[in-house]
Design an enzyme around this catalytic site. Structure first.
Site, PDB file in Angstrom:
ATOM      1  N   CYS A  96      66.529 -44.144 -54.192  1.00 29.63           N
ATOM      2  CA  CYS A  96      67.759 -44.507 -53.306  1.00 29.63           C
ATOM      3  C   CYS A  96      67.686 -45.456 -52.310  1.00 29.63           C
ATOM      4  CB  CYS A  96      67.891 -43.143 -52.752  1.00 29.63           C
ATOM      5  SG  CYS A  96      69.210 -43.025 -51.364  1.00 29.63           S
ATOM      6  N   LEU A 111      70.235 -48.001 -49.562  1.00 30.16           N
ATOM      7  CA  LEU A 111      71.487 -47.801 -48.535  1.00 30.16           C
ATOM      8  C   LEU A 111      71.420 -48.831 -47.596  1.00 30.16           C
ATOM      9  CD1 LEU A 111      74.249 -46.528 -47.678  1.00 30.16           C
ATOM     10  CD2 LEU A 111      72.882 -45.239 -46.320  1.00 30.16           C
ATOM     11  N   GLU A 145      66.126 -46.501 -59.977  1.00 33.20           N
ATOM     12  CA  GLU A 145      66.492 -45.349 -60.862  1.00 33.20           C
ATOM     13  C   GLU A 145      67.948 -45.315 -60.938  1.00 33.20           C
ATOM     14  OE1 GLU A 145      66.291 -40.596 -60.025  1.00 33.20           O
ATOM     15  OE2 GLU A 145      64.883 -41.819 -59.038  1.00 33.20           O
TER      16      GLU A 145
END
Length: 525
Positions: free
Chosen positions: A382, A384, A416
């Protein structure tokens, strides 16, 4: 036709009352700064009673032809009740028997005699079950497909076919009894959803449930939920498709949120929530945040600082050791990530937090997470960059740092999948710039590189290199083989990008060794 005559009129009407507005209505709503009316659809309604008006509500709207991240809760005063209001059409329900595929919404009731003296539903059920029986026998005699029994691609056993017959018969009888009572059969949803982050975490969610906690959905409700919930979101909970917070304050920045995040329900109706920028704890009032700051001793993320150059630092945080901070970080990031579905199971992940330092401390810019043990060799789960720091080159710095770690590990890495829209743009730009720069550098020395050579020097996966070259239209077929040919436009764009004064990751400033976890440490249950 007036709005009061029917809750779902089939035509567009001019003018209405606030009480006639229902979910699915389309009307003009004030939006933007300066504000102007734009067509929007009502996706949800929540009561917000006041002492003056006990029936007051707020409306969650999606603006037509605008990105989903601009959806927001609006007050009734922003709705244009004097203009055209388009009400949702009332559709006739159709009965669909799962497993049989026979629509009976327009037919006679089960067991009703017809002109030829037969019974429609019974005969239809018999014929369909006989077809299923023949198909089952054919499956028994056919050669088994590759795979193992009980898995996709495995052979079908006779006991499984018999079980399907019994299930089909049971569903048929249930559908007939419900149709006789005037009820529409529901499609049972009892699976687990695939969890993906923005550039997404993996994990397990609970089985799908409706608002009453029952694991049932009608087909049309499910389609409508997916239509309004975003391109990559398939969260079974109805509340997950509308954001619950409009505004947060973190540090000196007030930030408008983009998506739903599972903060406690008592925070949903607040105009703004306050977040401590160091420990990421959240509070409903600024006074509570001020009292917290007098006790909070953190001036940087609670992890090991593994990189420092100029005013940029990276901290490595173990999700198992700092659960509260990592969970708060996931809740915060979900406000800006459409398809992140993991918030609390942070044990299997390492978090790499990027900060900018000043005299007050190290302020959060963004982060990426990675699995402690990835079978697919993913180097990012992840990623961000907070909205207040976007379009400043920090996202590119995060991506570059993830590949710098892969080089130290002597592995090829890849984010991913699937990537979000903004994530895909960022990665494509980074891959293109790095690959073209390497090819131009080697061209000056007269060295020819293959796709595998490019992958080994950049730590990119060969598939990512191949897709990037295809997007650049740089693969040409010449004399029986594919060669890499860069166009003049690609070369000019690369030279222009090299002239920009950009922040770069300095490998010499990285003080880090790969962490090797034992089997006991990787046991998270």
């Amino acid at each position: 036709m007036s709005a009061a005559s029917s809750p779902f009129p089939s035509t567009v009407v001019t003018g209405g009352t606030i009480g006639s507005i229902v979910i699915g209505c389309k009307l003009q709503v004030l939006h933007g700064n300066p504000q102007e009316y734009r067509k929007a659809e009502i996706l949800s309604i929540r009561p917000t009673p006041t002492p003056e008006d006990a029936t007051r509500s707020e409306y969650y709207v999606h603006y037509s032809d605008y990105n989903k991240r601009l959806d927001e809760w609006v007050v009734p005063e922003r709705l244009n009740l004097l203009g055209e209001i388009e009400y949702p059409k009332l559709k006739k329900p159709k009965t669909i028997l799962a497993g049989i595929g026979k629509e009976t919404g327009k037919g006679s009731e089960p067991g009703t005699p017809t002109a030829n003296g037969g019974r429609v539903a019974k005969n239809n059920r018999k014929s369909n079950l006989s077809k299923a029986s023949k198909a089952g026998k054919a499956g028994d005699t056919a050669s088994p497909a590759p795979g193992t029994p009980g898995t996709p691609g495995g052979a079908t056993s006779s006991s499984a076919v018999a079980g399907n017959k019994r299930k089909a018969s049971a569903m048929d009888d249930a559908g007939a009894s419900q149709e006789k009572d005037g009820q529409v059969p529901m499609i049972k949803v009892n699976g687990e959803d695939e969890d993906e982050d923005d550039e997404g975490h993996g994990g397990d969610d609970a089985p799908g449930q409706d608002e009453n906690g029952e694991g049932e959905y009608s087909k049309e409700r499910e389609i409508e939920k997916l239509r309004t919930s975003g391109s990559m979101t398939q969260d079974p909970h109805e509340v997950a498709r509308v954001k619950n917070l409009n505004l947060i304050q973190i540090g000196k920045h007030e930030v408008e949120t983009w998506y739903f995040s599972p903060y406690p329900i008592e925070y949903a109706h607040l105009p703004i929530i306050y977040i401590c920028e160091f420990c990421l704890s959240y509070f409903p009032a600024v006074k509570q945040l001020s009292r917290h700051r007098t006790k909070c001793s953190l001036q940087h993320p609670p992890g090991n600082e593994i990189y420092r150059k100029d005013n940029i630092s990276f901290f490595e945080i173990d999700g198992r050791k700092q659960k509260v901070y990592c969970r708060n970080l996931c809740l915060l990031s979900k406000l800006f990530l459409d398809h992140k579905a993991l918030y609390y199971d942070v044990d299997p992940f390492l978090f790499y937090v990027m900060t900018v330092r000043d005299e007050d401390g190290a302020h959060l810019i963004g982060y990426f997470s990675k699995e402690k043990e990835s079978s697919e060799q993913y180097n990012v789960a992840c990623i961000l960059t907070l909205p207040q720091y976007q379009r400043m080159g920090y996202g590119r710095l995060l991506i570059a740092f993830s590949y710098e770690l892969s080089k130290v590990e002597k592995r090829l890495g890849s984010p991913e999948k699937p990537l979000s829209d903004l994530g895909l743009l960022s990665y494509r730009a980074f891959w293109s710039e790095a690959i073209v720069g390497l090819l131009l550098e080697q061209h000056k020395t007269g060295v020819e590189l293959s796709i595998d050579d490019v992958a080994s020097r950049t730590a990119f996966q060969p598939t990512d290199v191949l897709h990037t070259l295809q997007n650049l239209n740089a693969l040409k077929y010449y004399h029986g083989q594919y060669v890499i040919v860069l166009s003049e436009t690609v070369i000019k764009n690369a030279e222009r990008a090299m002239k920009k004064n950009r922040r770069e990751i300095d490998p010499r400033a990285l003080v880090w060794k790969p962490i090797h976890f034992t089997a006991t440490q990787l046991r998270f249950l």
